[in-house]
Design a protein around this motif. Structure first.
Motif, PDB file in Angstrom:
ATOM      1  N   LYS A 155       2.125  -4.916  -6.802  1.00  0.00           N
ATOM      2  CA  LYS A 155       1.284  -5.799  -7.505  1.00  0.00           C
ATOM      3  C   LYS A 155       0.256  -6.607  -6.658  1.00  0.00           C
ATOM      4  O   LYS A 155      -0.070  -7.511  -6.987  1.00  0.00           O
ATOM      5  CB  LYS A 155       1.641  -6.452  -8.624  1.00  0.00           C
ATOM      6  CG  LYS A 155       2.454  -5.714  -9.484  1.00  0.00           C
ATOM      7  CD  LYS A 155       2.001  -5.747 -10.879  1.00  0.00           C
ATOM      8  CE  LYS A 155       2.709  -5.122 -11.975  1.00  0.00           C
ATOM      9  NZ  LYS A 155       2.621  -3.665 -12.093  1.00  0.00           N
ATOM     10  N   LYS A 156       0.096  -6.087  -5.357  1.00  0.00           N
ATOM     11  CA  LYS A 156      -0.743  -6.686  -4.220  1.00  0.00           C
ATOM     12  C   LYS A 156      -2.239  -5.852  -4.199  1.00  0.00           C
ATOM     13  O   LYS A 156      -2.537  -5.228  -3.335  1.00  0.00           O
ATOM     14  CB  LYS A 156      -0.117  -6.633  -2.973  1.00  0.00           C
ATOM     15  CG  LYS A 156       1.168  -7.287  -2.873  1.00  0.00           C
ATOM     16  CD  LYS A 156       1.099  -8.903  -2.828  1.00  0.00           C
ATOM     17  CE  LYS A 156       2.633  -9.311  -2.639  1.00  0.00           C
ATOM     18  NZ  LYS A 156       2.521 -10.823  -2.542  1.00  0.00           N
ATOM     19  N   GLU A 157      -3.010  -6.165  -5.445  1.00  0.00           N
ATOM     20  CA  GLU A 157      -4.185  -5.292  -5.441  1.00  0.00           C
ATOM     21  C   GLU A 157      -5.345  -5.445  -4.265  1.00  0.00           C
ATOM     22  O   GLU A 157      -5.730  -4.584  -3.924  1.00  0.00           O
ATOM     23  CB  GLU A 157      -4.946  -5.259  -7.027  1.00  0.00           C
ATOM     24  CG  GLU A 157      -3.913  -4.366  -7.994  1.00  0.00           C
ATOM     25  CD  GLU A 157      -2.833  -5.383  -8.519  1.00  0.00           C
ATOM     26  OE1 GLU A 157      -2.777  -6.576  -8.161  1.00  0.00           O
ATOM     27  OE2 GLU A 157      -2.046  -4.678  -9.269  1.00  0.00           O
ATOM     28  N   GLY A 214      -2.554 -11.345  -2.854  1.00  0.00           N
ATOM     29  CA  GLY A 214      -2.485 -10.764  -1.732  1.00  0.00           C
ATOM     30  C   GLY A 214      -4.069 -11.005  -1.090  1.00  0.00           C
ATOM     31  O   GLY A 214      -4.858 -11.523  -1.782  1.00  0.00           O
ATOM     32  N   SER A 215      -4.502 -10.704  -0.113  1.00  0.00           N
ATOM     33  CA  SER A 215      -5.661 -10.787   0.473  1.00  0.00           C
ATOM     34  C   SER A 215      -6.270  -9.690   1.048  1.00  0.00           C
ATOM     35  O   SER A 215      -5.707  -8.855   1.662  1.00  0.00           O
ATOM     36  CB  SER A 215      -5.609 -11.916   1.380  1.00  0.00           C
ATOM     37  OG  SER A 215      -6.042 -11.636   2.693  1.00  0.00           O
ATOM     38  N   LEU A 216      -7.692  -9.509   0.919  1.00  0.00           N
ATOM     39  CA  LEU A 216      -8.299  -8.392   1.252  1.00  0.00           C
ATOM     40  C   LEU A 216      -8.311  -8.195   2.832  1.00  0.00           C
ATOM     41  O   LEU A 216      -8.094  -7.245   3.366  1.00  0.00           O
ATOM     42  CB  LEU A 216      -9.785  -8.527   0.765  1.00  0.00           C
ATOM     43  CG  LEU A 216     -10.646  -7.145   0.982  1.00  0.00           C
ATOM     44  CD1 LEU A 216     -10.196  -6.179   0.263  1.00  0.00           C
ATOM     45  CD2 LEU A 216     -12.069  -7.632   0.841  1.00  0.00           C
ATOM     46  N   PHE A 249      -0.974   1.796   1.236  1.00  0.00           N
ATOM     47  CA  PHE A 249      -1.577   1.694   0.104  1.00  0.00           C
ATOM     48  C   PHE A 249      -0.931   1.403  -1.075  1.00  0.00           C
ATOM     49  O   PHE A 249      -0.776   0.726  -1.984  1.00  0.00           O
ATOM     50  CB  PHE A 249      -2.769   2.572   0.252  1.00  0.00           C
ATOM     51  CG  PHE A 249      -3.444   2.502  -1.109  1.00  0.00           C
ATOM     52  CD1 PHE A 249      -4.498   1.542  -1.198  1.00  0.00           C
ATOM     53  CD2 PHE A 249      -3.453   3.645  -2.197  1.00  0.00           C
ATOM     54  CE1 PHE A 249      -5.046   1.479  -2.510  1.00  0.00           C
ATOM     55  CE2 PHE A 249      -4.175   3.355  -3.330  1.00  0.00           C
ATOM     56  CZ  PHE A 249      -5.117   2.411  -3.505  1.00  0.00           C
ATOM     57  N   PHE A 250       0.141   2.614  -1.332  1.00  0.00           N
ATOM     58  CA  PHE A 250       0.742   2.696  -2.470  1.00  0.00           C
ATOM     59  C   PHE A 250       2.174   1.905  -2.596  1.00  0.00           C
ATOM     60  O   PHE A 250       2.182   1.362  -3.673  1.00  0.00           O
ATOM     61  CB  PHE A 250       1.326   4.367  -2.686  1.00  0.00           C
ATOM     62  CG  PHE A 250       0.122   5.144  -3.002  1.00  0.00           C
ATOM     63  CD1 PHE A 250      -0.299   4.980  -4.258  1.00  0.00           C
ATOM     64  CD2 PHE A 250      -0.051   6.065  -2.144  1.00  0.00           C
ATOM     65  CE1 PHE A 250      -1.284   5.932  -4.675  1.00  0.00           C
ATOM     66  CE2 PHE A 250      -0.930   7.099  -2.554  1.00  0.00           C
ATOM     67  CZ  PHE A 250      -1.737   6.954  -3.672  1.00  0.00           C
ATOM     68  N   LEU A 251       2.558   1.333  -1.651  1.00  0.00           N
ATOM     69  CA  LEU A 251       3.596   0.424  -1.530  1.00  0.00           C
ATOM     70  C   LEU A 251       2.980  -0.967  -1.743  1.00  0.00           C
ATOM     71  O   LEU A 251       3.792  -1.731  -2.801  1.00  0.00           O
ATOM     72  CB  LEU A 251       4.217   0.108  -0.105  1.00  0.00           C
ATOM     73  CG  LEU A 251       5.317  -0.633   0.123  1.00  0.00           C
ATOM     74  CD1 LEU A 251       6.693  -0.222  -0.675  1.00  0.00           C
ATOM     75  CD2 LEU A 251       5.659  -0.890   1.654  1.00  0.00           C
TER      76      LEU A 251
END
Length: 103
Positions: free
Chosen positions: A77-79, A12-14, A70-72
């Protein structure tokens, strides 16, 4: 000790997380003003305090949606995206508190 075969699960991306997190509170405010355009005019019967409280409540609901997002994203696993959502949520929360109580 370093583990060389450890997989990096950060994906993922910030920036993507920040954009996702800004959509809910800002989108809620835009929908509110589109549904009730009188809120932006001088004809509104709301006092300044009532208007600030309304804005704060709508923004808070958008931030609750961000908590779920956020929890989804953590679940999938998209930290990095989750970190972006958390950062933007905290920034919007700080801005909402400043707007309600200090301005």
């Amino acid at each position: 000790m370093e583990f060389r075969n450890q997989q990096n699960h950060t994906s993922g991306s910030l920036v993507q997380g920040i954009l996702i997190a800004l959509i809910a509170p800002v989108g809620g405010l835009v929908l509110l003003f589109l549904k009730f355009p009188v809120l932006l005019s001088d004809e509104s019967s709301l006092t300044k305090l009532q208007f600030k409280t309304l804005i704060f409540q709508i923004t808070s609901l958008g931030l609750l949606i961000n908590v779920g997002l956020f929890f989804l994203f953590l679940r999938f696993k998209k930290e990095s995206t989750s970190q972006g959502i958390l950062a933007a949520t905290l920034i919007v929360l700080l801005a909402a508190v400043i707007h309600k109580f200090l301005l």
